[in-house]
Scaffold this motif. Structure first.
Motif, PDB file in Angstrom:
ATOM      1  N   TRP A   1       0.819  -1.208   0.000  1.00  0.00           N
ATOM      2  CA  TRP A   1       0.000   0.000   0.000  1.00  0.00           C
ATOM      3  C   TRP A   1       0.853   1.259   0.000  1.00  0.00           C
ATOM      4  CZ3 TRP A   1      -0.467  -3.759   3.894  1.00  0.00           C
ATOM      5  CH2 TRP A   1      -1.465  -4.712   3.645  1.00  0.00           C
ATOM      6  N   ASP A   2       0.380   2.241  -0.768  1.00  0.00           N
ATOM      7  CA  ASP A   2       0.975   3.584  -0.774  1.00  0.00           C
ATOM      8  C   ASP A   2      -0.069   4.507  -0.163  1.00  0.00           C
ATOM      9  OD1 ASP A   2       1.874   6.142  -1.310  1.00  0.00           O
ATOM     10  OD2 ASP A   2       2.710   5.624  -3.264  1.00  0.00           O
ATOM     11  N   HIS A   3       0.054   4.783   1.138  1.00  0.00           N
ATOM     12  CA  HIS A   3      -0.972   5.550   1.819  1.00  0.00           C
ATOM     13  C   HIS A   3      -1.042   6.994   1.326  1.00  0.00           C
ATOM     14  CE1 HIS A   3      -1.710   2.232   4.473  1.00  0.00           C
ATOM     15  NE2 HIS A   3      -0.454   2.201   4.863  1.00  0.00           N
ATOM     16  N   ASP A   4       0.107   7.561   0.978  1.00  0.00           N
ATOM     17  CA  ASP A   4       0.108   8.944   0.502  1.00  0.00           C
ATOM     18  C   ASP A   4      -0.660   9.081  -0.811  1.00  0.00           C
ATOM     19  OD1 ASP A   4       1.607   9.758   2.675  1.00  0.00           O
ATOM     20  OD2 ASP A   4       3.525   9.432   1.651  1.00  0.00           O
ATOM     21  N   ALA A   5      -0.495   8.098  -1.685  1.00  0.00           N
ATOM     22  CA  ALA A   5      -1.194   8.139  -2.979  1.00  0.00           C
ATOM     23  C   ALA A   5      -2.612   7.595  -2.893  1.00  0.00           C
ATOM     24  CB  ALA A   5      -0.397   7.354  -4.020  1.00  0.00           C
ATOM     25  N   GLY A   6      -2.924   6.861  -1.811  1.00  0.00           N
ATOM     26  CA  GLY A   6      -4.250   6.251  -1.687  1.00  0.00           C
ATOM     27  C   GLY A   6      -4.443   5.099  -2.646  1.00  0.00           C
ATOM     28  N   THR A   7      -3.347   4.356  -2.942  1.00  0.00           N
ATOM     29  CA  THR A   7      -3.420   3.227  -3.879  1.00  0.00           C
ATOM     30  C   THR A   7      -2.663   2.029  -3.312  1.00  0.00           C
ATOM     31  OG1 THR A   7      -1.429   3.924  -5.080  1.00  0.00           O
ATOM     32  CG2 THR A   7      -3.553   4.767  -5.880  1.00  0.00           C
ATOM     33  N   TYR A   8      -2.843   0.891  -3.977  1.00  0.00           N
ATOM     34  CA  TYR A   8      -2.105  -0.313  -3.617  1.00  0.00           C
ATOM     35  C   TYR A   8      -1.788  -1.097  -4.880  1.00  0.00           C
ATOM     36  CZ  TYR A   8      -6.399  -2.941  -4.460  1.00  0.00           C
ATOM     37  OH  TYR A   8      -7.507  -3.501  -5.047  1.00  0.00           O
ATOM     38  N   THR A   9      -0.778  -1.949  -4.795  1.00  0.00           N
ATOM     39  CA  THR A   9      -0.433  -2.834  -5.908  1.00  0.00           C
ATOM     40  C   THR A   9      -0.507  -4.286  -5.450  1.00  0.00           C
ATOM     41  OG1 THR A   9       1.924  -2.712  -5.364  1.00  0.00           O
ATOM     42  CG2 THR A   9       1.082  -1.150  -7.014  1.00  0.00           C
ATOM     43  N   MET A  10      -0.834  -5.164  -6.373  1.00  0.00           N
ATOM     44  CA  MET A  10      -0.782  -6.603  -6.149  1.00  0.00           C
ATOM     45  C   MET A  10       0.068  -7.204  -7.258  1.00  0.00           C
ATOM     46  SD  MET A  10      -1.724  -9.426  -4.522  1.00  0.00           S
ATOM     47  CE  MET A  10      -3.337  -9.436  -3.702  1.00  0.00           C
ATOM     48  N   ARG A  11       1.052  -8.004  -6.875  1.00  0.00           N
ATOM     49  CA  ARG A  11       1.934  -8.634  -7.840  1.00  0.00           C
ATOM     50  C   ARG A  11       2.049 -10.126  -7.545  1.00  0.00           C
ATOM     51  NH1 ARG A  11       0.956  -4.542  -9.997  1.00  0.00           N
ATOM     52  NH2 ARG A  11       2.405  -2.957 -10.778  1.00  0.00           N
ATOM     53  N   GLU A  12       2.307 -10.910  -8.596  1.00  0.00           N
ATOM     54  CA  GLU A  12       2.514 -12.349  -8.477  1.00  0.00           C
ATOM     55  C   GLU A  12       3.957 -12.685  -8.781  1.00  0.00           C
ATOM     56  OE1 GLU A  12       0.970 -16.575 -10.475  1.00  0.00           O
ATOM     57  OE2 GLU A  12       0.242 -14.644 -11.241  1.00  0.00           O
ATOM     58  N   GLY A  13       4.596 -13.415  -7.883  1.00  0.00           N
ATOM     59  CA  GLY A  13       5.948 -13.888  -8.110  1.00  0.00           C
ATOM     60  C   GLY A  13       5.964 -15.401  -8.220  1.00  0.00           C
ATOM     61  N   ALA A  14       6.958 -15.938  -8.922  1.00  0.00           N
ATOM     62  CA  ALA A  14       7.031 -17.379  -9.162  1.00  0.00           C
ATOM     63  C   ALA A  14       8.374 -17.912  -8.686  1.00  0.00           C
ATOM     64  CB  ALA A  14       6.841 -17.674 -10.647  1.00  0.00           C
ATOM     65  N   PHE A  15       8.340 -19.075  -7.995  1.00  0.00           N
ATOM     66  CA  PHE A  15       9.550 -19.675  -7.441  1.00  0.00           C
ATOM     67  C   PHE A  15       9.513 -21.188  -7.633  1.00  0.00           C
ATOM     68  CE2 PHE A  15       8.665 -15.780  -5.178  1.00  0.00           C
ATOM     69  CZ  PHE A  15       9.903 -15.160  -5.093  1.00  0.00           C
ATOM     70  N   ALA A  16      10.688 -21.776  -7.676  1.00  0.00           N
ATOM     71  CA  ALA A  16      10.784 -23.229  -7.866  1.00  0.00           C
ATOM     72  C   ALA A  16      10.355 -23.978  -6.616  1.00  0.00           C
ATOM     73  CB  ALA A  16      12.210 -23.618  -8.248  1.00  0.00           C
ATOM     74  N   ASP A  17      10.617 -23.394  -5.439  1.00  0.00           N
ATOM     75  CA  ASP A  17      10.262 -24.070  -4.197  1.00  0.00           C
ATOM     76  C   ASP A  17      10.021 -23.037  -3.102  1.00  0.00           C
ATOM     77  OD1 ASP A  17      12.888 -23.327  -3.280  1.00  0.00           O
ATOM     78  OD2 ASP A  17      13.665 -25.105  -4.290  1.00  0.00           O
ATOM     79  N   VAL A  18       9.549 -23.524  -1.956  1.00  0.00           N
ATOM     80  CA  VAL A  18       9.218 -22.636  -0.845  1.00  0.00           C
ATOM     81  C   VAL A  18      10.469 -21.934  -0.321  1.00  0.00           C
ATOM     82  CG1 VAL A  18       8.344 -22.568   1.528  1.00  0.00           C
ATOM     83  CG2 VAL A  18       7.183 -23.972  -0.192  1.00  0.00           C
ATOM     84  N   GLU A  19      11.597 -22.646  -0.286  1.00  0.00           N
ATOM     85  CA  GLU A  19      12.833 -22.066   0.229  1.00  0.00           C
ATOM     86  C   GLU A  19      13.252 -20.847  -0.581  1.00  0.00           C
ATOM     87  OE1 GLU A  19      12.296 -25.244  -0.330  1.00  0.00           O
ATOM     88  OE2 GLU A  19      12.287 -26.007   1.729  1.00  0.00           O
ATOM     89  N   ALA A  20      13.112 -20.925  -1.897  1.00  0.00           N
ATOM     90  CA  ALA A  20      13.471 -19.786  -2.743  1.00  0.00           C
ATOM     91  C   ALA A  20      12.561 -18.592  -2.477  1.00  0.00           C
ATOM     92  CB  ALA A  20      13.401 -20.196  -4.214  1.00  0.00           C
ATOM     93  N   ALA A  21      11.299 -18.864  -2.276  1.00  0.00           N
ATOM     94  CA  ALA A  21      10.357 -17.781  -1.972  1.00  0.00           C
ATOM     95  C   ALA A  21      10.683 -17.140  -0.626  1.00  0.00           C
ATOM     96  CB  ALA A  21       8.928 -18.318  -1.977  1.00  0.00           C
ATOM     97  N   GLN A  22      10.996 -17.959   0.373  1.00  0.00           N
ATOM     98  CA  GLN A  22      11.337 -17.423   1.682  1.00  0.00           C
ATOM     99  C   GLN A  22      12.628 -16.613   1.632  1.00  0.00           C
ATOM    100  OE1 GLN A  22       9.603 -17.257   4.259  1.00  0.00           O
ATOM    101  NE2 GLN A  22       8.038 -18.841   4.114  1.00  0.00           N
TER     102      GLN A  22
END
Length: 259
Positions: free
Chosen positions: A171-192
């Motif tokens: 969230w960007d409170h000053d702008a009053g907006t938010y973003t949602m993004r999707e990321g992709a990883f081979a395994d949970v460890e890489a995501a962490q």
């Protein structure tokens, strides 16, 4: 939005032990209702998306949104009661949709809600909302401030490559907006590792590559066109006109995306 909830269950009995337990442990006094939908004419189903204020004083990182589904069998005088906590509204809306709730009545748009920053945010949210049981949630985290974000880590049953997906909302409170993004990883460890280090941009899914990029961009263009057409068809004036600066209440449930 309000904190009052009455499911009108006084003359009904829980259909099973799970519904009885869910109802007994349910505490409406700490909820701020963000959106709700009730079926007509007999009111057999109720669907609610709410912000649980009590979570903000509990264990750091816990999901702050709660989805509630109530199904009444008026002929048998029984009810089914289910609740589920989520880090982001789109996953809560998906859970409600899987129980028969249409998405439009529980959308969080306009009024006191902050807006998506771009069309990709809208597309990713719609992808989650309409995904059915595609995503197996593995972990979530919510941070009110510094950083102001929430994320949901899932296993994508439809992904042939990099099946671990991270949906990151910021969230960007000053702008009053938010973003949602999707990321992709081979395994949970890489995501962490990415979450812990934030050493680079969120790695995009293979579907966003140049090979499939035309499809992704076409979907974004259709989403943008639909939003523009809707705005043109419903001009806002007076009290309904969009704010040029965000209002700031005394207490702001960030995960509910209130201004």
């Amino acid at each position: 939005m309000n904190s009052g909830l009455d499911f009108d269950l006084d003359d009904l009995s829980p259909v099973d032990d799970a519904s009885k337990e869910a109802m007994e442990t349910f505490w409406a006094g700490e909820l701020t209702v963000l959106s709700q939908h009730h079926t007509t004419p007999n009111g057999s189903h109720s669907f609610v998306l709410a912000h649980d204020r009590s979570v903000t004083w509990g264990i750091p990182g816990e999901p702050q949104l709660v989805a509630i589904s109530v199904a009444r069998d008026l002929r048998q005088s029984t009810f089914t009661f289910e609740t589920s906590h989520h880090a982001t509204a789109s996953f809560a809306q998906n859970w409600l949709a899987e129980r028969g709730c249409p998405l439009d009545p529980i959308a969080l748009r306009g009024g006191d809600y902050i807006e998506p920053a771009d069309d990709l945010t809208v597309q990713v949210e719609q992808q989650i909302q309409k995904s059915g049981t595609r995503y197996e949630v593995l972990d979530t985290c919510t941070s009110d401030y510094d950083p102001s974000e929430a994320w949901t880590l899932v296993r994508d049953s439809c992904a042939t490559q990099t099946p671990i997906r991270l949906f990151h909302e910021e969230w960007d409170h000053d702008a009053g907006t938010y973003t949602m993004r999707e990321g992709a990883f081979a395994d949970v460890e890489a995501a962490q590792t990415w979450l812990n280090e934030r050493g680079g941009p969120l790695p995009e899914p293979p579907e966003y590559s140049d090979h499939n990029g035309a499809v992704v961009r076409a979907r974004m263009a259709r989403t943008a066109l639909a939003r523009s057409a809707g705005a043109a068809a419903s001009p806002q004036t007076g009290l309904d006109a969009p704010r040029t600066t965000p209002a700031v209440p005394i207490q702001r449930p960030v995960q509910g995306r209130l201004l």
